[in-house]
Design a protein around this motif. Structure first.
Motif, PDB file in Angstrom:
ATOM      1  N   PHE A 396       0.955  -1.307   0.028  1.00 56.59           N
ATOM      2  CA  PHE A 396       0.042  -0.243   0.044  1.00 56.59           C
ATOM      3  C   PHE A 396       0.727   1.194  -0.012  1.00 56.59           C
ATOM      4  O   PHE A 396       0.704   2.264  -0.844  1.00 56.59           O
ATOM      5  CB  PHE A 396      -0.913  -0.053   1.149  1.00 56.59           C
ATOM      6  CG  PHE A 396      -1.727   1.289   1.314  1.00 56.59           C
ATOM      7  CD1 PHE A 396      -2.977   1.385   0.707  1.00 56.59           C
ATOM      8  CD2 PHE A 396      -1.322   2.236   1.981  1.00 56.59           C
ATOM      9  CE1 PHE A 396      -3.661   2.551   0.888  1.00 56.59           C
ATOM     10  CE2 PHE A 396      -2.124   3.514   2.289  1.00 56.59           C
ATOM     11  CZ  PHE A 396      -3.236   3.570   1.610  1.00 56.59           C
ATOM     12  N   LEU A 397       2.110   0.966   0.810  1.00 61.14           N
ATOM     13  CA  LEU A 397       2.883   2.281   0.955  1.00 61.14           C
ATOM     14  C   LEU A 397       3.672   2.297  -0.478  1.00 61.14           C
ATOM     15  O   LEU A 397       3.684   3.422  -1.014  1.00 61.14           O
ATOM     16  CB  LEU A 397       3.822   2.289   2.087  1.00 61.14           C
ATOM     17  CG  LEU A 397       3.201   2.306   3.639  1.00 61.14           C
ATOM     18  CD1 LEU A 397       4.186   2.188   4.425  1.00 61.14           C
ATOM     19  CD2 LEU A 397       2.403   3.665   3.629  1.00 61.14           C
ATOM     20  N   ASP A 398       4.522   1.291  -1.027  1.00 62.00           N
ATOM     21  CA  ASP A 398       5.059   1.395  -2.008  1.00 62.00           C
ATOM     22  C   ASP A 398       4.400   1.778  -3.182  1.00 62.00           C
ATOM     23  O   ASP A 398       4.884   2.554  -4.049  1.00 62.00           O
ATOM     24  CB  ASP A 398       5.667  -0.005  -2.484  1.00 62.00           C
ATOM     25  CG  ASP A 398       6.738  -0.370  -1.099  1.00 62.00           C
ATOM     26  OD1 ASP A 398       7.046   0.297  -0.773  1.00 62.00           O
ATOM     27  OD2 ASP A 398       6.803  -1.858  -1.072  1.00 62.00           O
ATOM     28  N   TYR A 399       3.117   1.268  -3.365  1.00 61.57           N
ATOM     29  CA  TYR A 399       2.527   1.641  -4.454  1.00 61.57           C
ATOM     30  C   TYR A 399       1.999   3.162  -4.708  1.00 61.57           C
ATOM     31  O   TYR A 399       1.668   3.816  -5.869  1.00 61.57           O
ATOM     32  CB  TYR A 399       1.423   0.577  -5.099  1.00 61.57           C
ATOM     33  CG  TYR A 399       0.851   0.690  -6.397  1.00 61.57           C
ATOM     34  CD1 TYR A 399       1.577   0.203  -7.477  1.00 61.57           C
ATOM     35  CD2 TYR A 399      -0.299   1.036  -6.742  1.00 61.57           C
ATOM     36  CE1 TYR A 399       1.137   0.356  -8.641  1.00 61.57           C
ATOM     37  CE2 TYR A 399      -0.851   1.454  -7.954  1.00 61.57           C
ATOM     38  CZ  TYR A 399      -0.075   0.888  -9.036  1.00 61.57           C
ATOM     39  OH  TYR A 399      -0.444   0.826 -10.354  1.00 61.57           O
ATOM     40  N   ASN A 400       1.343   3.420  -3.535  1.00 66.44           N
ATOM     41  CA  ASN A 400       0.483   4.471  -3.490  1.00 66.44           C
ATOM     42  C   ASN A 400       1.300   5.867  -3.116  1.00 66.44           C
ATOM     43  O   ASN A 400       0.853   6.998  -3.562  1.00 66.44           O
ATOM     44  CB  ASN A 400      -0.620   4.540  -2.352  1.00 66.44           C
ATOM     45  CG  ASN A 400      -1.809   3.642  -2.942  1.00 66.44           C
ATOM     46  OD1 ASN A 400      -2.636   4.028  -3.739  1.00 66.44           O
ATOM     47  ND2 ASN A 400      -1.887   2.416  -2.585  1.00 66.44           N
ATOM     48  N   ASN A 404       7.133   9.207  -1.260  1.00 68.10           N
ATOM     49  CA  ASN A 404       6.766   9.589   0.154  1.00 68.10           C
ATOM     50  C   ASN A 404       6.576   8.687   1.165  1.00 68.10           C
ATOM     51  O   ASN A 404       6.023   8.834   2.121  1.00 68.10           O
ATOM     52  CB  ASN A 404       5.170  10.246  -0.054  1.00 68.10           C
ATOM     53  CG  ASN A 404       5.190  11.534  -0.973  1.00 68.10           C
ATOM     54  OD1 ASN A 404       6.098  12.374  -1.007  1.00 68.10           O
ATOM     55  ND2 ASN A 404       4.272  11.371  -2.133  1.00 68.10           N
ATOM     56  N   LYS A 405       7.155   7.584   1.010  1.00 63.71           N
ATOM     57  CA  LYS A 405       6.988   6.476   1.936  1.00 63.71           C
ATOM     58  C   LYS A 405       7.984   6.936   3.123  1.00 63.71           C
ATOM     59  O   LYS A 405       7.161   6.471   4.359  1.00 63.71           O
ATOM     60  CB  LYS A 405       7.689   5.054   1.285  1.00 63.71           C
ATOM     61  CG  LYS A 405       7.558   4.046   2.186  1.00 63.71           C
ATOM     62  CD  LYS A 405       8.119   2.895   1.678  1.00 63.71           C
ATOM     63  CE  LYS A 405       7.842   1.492   2.352  1.00 63.71           C
ATOM     64  NZ  LYS A 405       8.369   0.503   1.706  1.00 63.71           N
ATOM     65  N   GLY A 406       8.745   7.540   3.331  1.00 67.55           N
ATOM     66  CA  GLY A 406       9.574   8.094   4.337  1.00 67.55           C
ATOM     67  C   GLY A 406       8.583   9.156   5.001  1.00 67.55           C
ATOM     68  O   GLY A 406       8.696   9.192   6.306  1.00 67.55           O
ATOM     69  N   LEU A 407       7.961   9.939   4.192  1.00 66.83           N
ATOM     70  CA  LEU A 407       7.247  10.910   4.807  1.00 66.83           C
ATOM     71  C   LEU A 407       6.010  10.098   5.787  1.00 66.83           C
ATOM     72  O   LEU A 407       5.685  10.722   6.814  1.00 66.83           O
ATOM     73  CB  LEU A 407       6.411  11.926   3.927  1.00 66.83           C
ATOM     74  CG  LEU A 407       7.452  13.176   3.472  1.00 66.83           C
ATOM     75  CD1 LEU A 407       6.892  13.736   2.252  1.00 66.83           C
ATOM     76  CD2 LEU A 407       7.808  14.066   4.542  1.00 66.83           C
ATOM     77  N   PHE A 408       5.595   9.486   4.776  1.00 65.57           N
ATOM     78  CA  PHE A 408       4.508   8.431   5.542  1.00 65.57           C
ATOM     79  C   PHE A 408       4.502   7.920   6.740  1.00 65.57           C
ATOM     80  O   PHE A 408       4.061   8.137   7.841  1.00 65.57           O
ATOM     81  CB  PHE A 408       3.975   7.542   4.675  1.00 65.57           C
ATOM     82  CG  PHE A 408       2.867   6.565   5.054  1.00 65.57           C
ATOM     83  CD1 PHE A 408       1.444   6.732   4.699  1.00 65.57           C
ATOM     84  CD2 PHE A 408       3.188   5.407   5.951  1.00 65.57           C
ATOM     85  CE1 PHE A 408       0.305   6.107   5.600  1.00 65.57           C
ATOM     86  CE2 PHE A 408       2.131   4.560   6.389  1.00 65.57           C
ATOM     87  CZ  PHE A 408       0.788   5.153   6.220  1.00 65.57           C
ATOM     88  N   LYS A 409       5.807   7.401   6.979  1.00 73.08           N
ATOM     89  CA  LYS A 409       6.038   6.533   8.271  1.00 73.08           C
ATOM     90  C   LYS A 409       6.408   7.833   9.255  1.00 73.08           C
ATOM     91  O   LYS A 409       6.042   7.647  10.694  1.00 73.08           O
ATOM     92  CB  LYS A 409       7.476   5.821   8.054  1.00 73.08           C
ATOM     93  CG  LYS A 409       6.946   4.709   7.214  1.00 73.08           C
ATOM     94  CD  LYS A 409       8.299   3.705   7.086  1.00 73.08           C
ATOM     95  CE  LYS A 409       8.099   2.337   6.511  1.00 73.08           C
ATOM     96  NZ  LYS A 409       9.042   1.501   6.407  1.00 73.08           N
ATOM     97  N   LEU A 432      -0.113  17.131  -1.129  1.00 68.66           N
ATOM     98  CA  LEU A 432       0.425  17.854  -2.354  1.00 68.66           C
ATOM     99  C   LEU A 432       1.328  16.915  -3.334  1.00 68.66           C
ATOM    100  O   LEU A 432       1.273  17.146  -4.497  1.00 68.66           O
ATOM    101  CB  LEU A 432       1.314  18.977  -1.868  1.00 68.66           C
ATOM    102  CG  LEU A 432       0.514  20.234  -0.996  1.00 68.66           C
ATOM    103  CD1 LEU A 432       1.627  21.186  -0.287  1.00 68.66           C
ATOM    104  CD2 LEU A 432      -0.293  21.035  -2.311  1.00 68.66           C
ATOM    105  N   ASN A 433       2.008  16.262  -3.022  1.00 72.15           N
ATOM    106  CA  ASN A 433       2.778  15.311  -3.518  1.00 72.15           C
ATOM    107  C   ASN A 433       2.055  14.102  -4.258  1.00 72.15           C
ATOM    108  O   ASN A 433       2.375  13.497  -5.439  1.00 72.15           O
ATOM    109  CB  ASN A 433       3.892  14.730  -2.686  1.00 72.15           C
ATOM    110  CG  ASN A 433       4.840  15.825  -2.341  1.00 72.15           C
ATOM    111  OD1 ASN A 433       4.988  16.788  -2.770  1.00 72.15           O
ATOM    112  ND2 ASN A 433       5.829  15.498  -1.312  1.00 72.15           N
ATOM    113  N   SER A 434       1.038  13.837  -3.704  1.00 68.72           N
ATOM    114  CA  SER A 434       0.352  12.394  -4.110  1.00 68.72           C
ATOM    115  C   SER A 434      -0.727  12.298  -4.771  1.00 68.72           C
ATOM    116  O   SER A 434      -1.114  11.626  -5.729  1.00 68.72           O
ATOM    117  CB  SER A 434       0.080  11.510  -2.938  1.00 68.72           C
ATOM    118  OG  SER A 434       1.420  11.220  -2.154  1.00 68.72           O
TER     119      SER A 434
END
Length: 550
Positions: A396-400, A404-409, A432-434
């Motif tokens: 879910f993180l990798d694809y979406n 921004n994966k680092g930001l998500f965590k 903004l990024n996604s």
């Protein structure tokens, strides 16, 4: 001394003869041969997830039936179940055509067709000794494919079965492994129409009107009905994950796994192994993922081994495009609940945007399993095990979110630390990024699903509920801490602001917090003795977001 008694693990080896000759680990599935011979269906299609032993099973059939090297091959079965069966008399009695399409994953139709031609040419090379018995006309047809020239490849399997029949005087056994892999790949890569036209002719010619066919056995994930691959074939049986017959032959049963972990000195780990790799239900059989079991035995630790197979990208892309009802069903499943869906065994690959096609692909690919059958075409579905759940959580993180994966965590960590200002700042960056302009539709449901998808990453720390009755209304998201002393509870209420100015956003976020208070959403959390409760109002307008702690 004990280690020497352990059989070697044939990870990545799908050749039955090689496994038996080397004395490698093998779970005896030769009773499958007996069942195949009892089954009068001319053609049998078995649909199972990737890496559940389909290729090895067909390899076993090849070694059993093949008229070439029949005496040597008979030794392979001397210590297996089939050696004591009356059906051993069929060993070495037929010419066999074995072809696997599991590696046909090219990026273009031209590359795919070239690989198919090479594959069929290699098959002709294997039987080049029969060329001398052909008449001039058939020698020319044979040579065109043998030398990869402009031959009739669509009838290549039909023709080689004819040549073998005339050489041996016996009808052929046809084994086609992963017949639908090139079709699923073609759908993903954008050349499905060209692929289905070619493969429909290839398959239908050798299966429908082939007087030289004794029996055909195919494996794959789906029964593809597009372009009539199987239409007009009256004597075919399709065995899916729903069927009881043959249900224990693909994958490992619980008894087989218990015996195996004991052999490798891991009997004390059976509960952990069950959590990670059990949970599949084929017919009425409880089945473990065989690939993951072998990898676990090799490394001695539980982690995700099976995931990252052929259909991952297709499924992730389809899920990103899924409608609200599809997403709601998945959220239930991710929370350990079930989702009731209509499932048909046949698939039309060109309608993959349809939510029922996505459910079907997920079920037959092994990302979901059946919990129970409700009626003829209605099933209650669930995640099979923790291995698959961890896949969805990570992918879910990798694809979406990708970059921004680092930001998500960091955003999740800010939430756990109750740093709401930081949480709002990072959430704004991710949005903004996604999100494209069109993603920011003014629908509260969209934002609800977006945030809940993020929060699912915390499922090992929280029990997460969505859109449930609380107090006197319906709350958007409730997060119950599994450890009440360590983590706070969260109540989220989302609002969409008509305008994006500060005053409008402030008004919307206050409405959200007032709704939590007025509707007494804290009732159930207090009943669960959660003392540290954070109420969060979140207002959206396009890519703008405001978060406020109540």
């Amino acid at each position: 001394m004990e280690d020497k008694l352990k059989r070697g693990l044939p990870i990545g080896t799908e050749d039955f003869g090689e496994i038996i000759e080397q004395g490698s680990f093998y779970v005896d599935k030769t009773a499958f041969i007996e069942e195949i011979l009892k089954d009068n269906a001319k053609v049998k299609l078995f649909t199972r997830p990737r890496r559940f032993g389909k290729t090895l099973t067909l390899s076993m059939l090849r070694y059993f039936f093949d008229i070439e090297n029949k005496n040597r091959n008979r030794e392979l079965f001397s210590e297996l179940y089939i050696s004591n069966s009356e059906y051993i008399k069929y060993q070495g009695q037929y010419p066999v055509i074995f072809v696997t399409f599991k590696d046909l994953k090219e990026d273009t139709w031209e590359e795919c067709l070239k690989s198919v031609k090479s594959l069929i040419s290699d098959l002709y090379d294997k039987y080049s000794f029969i060329r001398k018995n052909l008449d001039d006309r058939n020698k020319k047809k044979f040579d065109k494919i043998f030398y990869e020239e402009d031959g009739n490849y669509e009838k290549g399997l039909l023709d080689i079965s004819k040549y073998l029949y005339r050489y041996y005087g016996k009808r052929v056994i046809l084994l086609i492994d992963e017949y639908d892999t090139p079709l699923i790949n073609a759908y993903e890569k954008g050349f499905y129409d060209k692929a289905i036209t070619f493969f429909s002719t290839l398959y239908s010619s050798v299966l429908k009107t082939n007087d030289y066919l004794q029996t055909g056995v195919l494996t794959g994930i789906l029964k593809v009905v597009k372009e009539g691959i199987f239409s007009g074939l009256n004597n075919i049986e399709v065995y899916t994950v729903f069927d009881e017959h043959y249900s224990s032959f693909f994958g490992f049963t619980e008894k087989e796994v218990e015996k195996t972990v004991k052999e490798y000195g891991l009997a004390d780990e059976i509960a952990k192994v069950k959590k990670w790799y059990d949970g599949y239900k084929f017919g009425n059989s409880e089945i473990y993922n065989p690939w993951s079991i072998l990898k676990y035995l090799k490394r001695g630790k539980t982690e995700s081994y099976w995931i990252n197979t052929a259909s991952d990208l297709t499924i992730l892309r389809l899920l990103k495009q899924a409608n609200d009802s599809m997403f709601e069903g998945l959220l239930n499943i991710f929370n350990g609940e079930n989702s009731v869906q209509q499932i048909d065994v046949s698939s039309e690959m060109n309608s993959m945007q349809d939510s029922q096609e996505i459910w079907r692909l997920m079920l037959f690919s092994g990302y979901l399993t059946v919990d129970k059958k409700i009626d003829e075409k209605t099933y209650s579905l669930k995640l099979p095990n923790y291995e698959v759940k961890s896949f969805f959580k990570e992918k879910f993180l990798d694809y979406n979110y990708k970059e921004n994966k680092g930001l998500f965590k960091k955003m999740i960590n800010a939430l756990l630390l109750k740093d709401i200002t930081k949480y709002e700042e990072i959430l704004r960056k991710i949005l903004l990024n996604s999100m494209s302009y069109h993603d920011g539709a003014k629908e509260e449901k969209f934002y609800h699903n977006l945030i809940l998808g993020m929060l699912l990453y915390l499922d090992d720390k929280y029990s997460i509920k969505s859109n449930i009755e609380e107090g006197y209304g319906r709350t958007d998201v409730l997060m119950f801490p599994l450890n009440k002393k360590l983590n706070p509870g969260f109540i989220f209420e989302f609002k969409v602001s008509e305008k994006g100015d500060d005053e409008s956003m402030e008004k919307a976020v206050n409405e959200a917090l007032n709704q939590i208070k007025d509707k007494e959403y804290e009732v159930e959390m207090q009943q669960h003795k959660v003392k540290d409760i954070l109420n969060l109002g979140i207002a959206f307008n396009g890519k703008k977001v405001k978060v406020k702690l109540g």
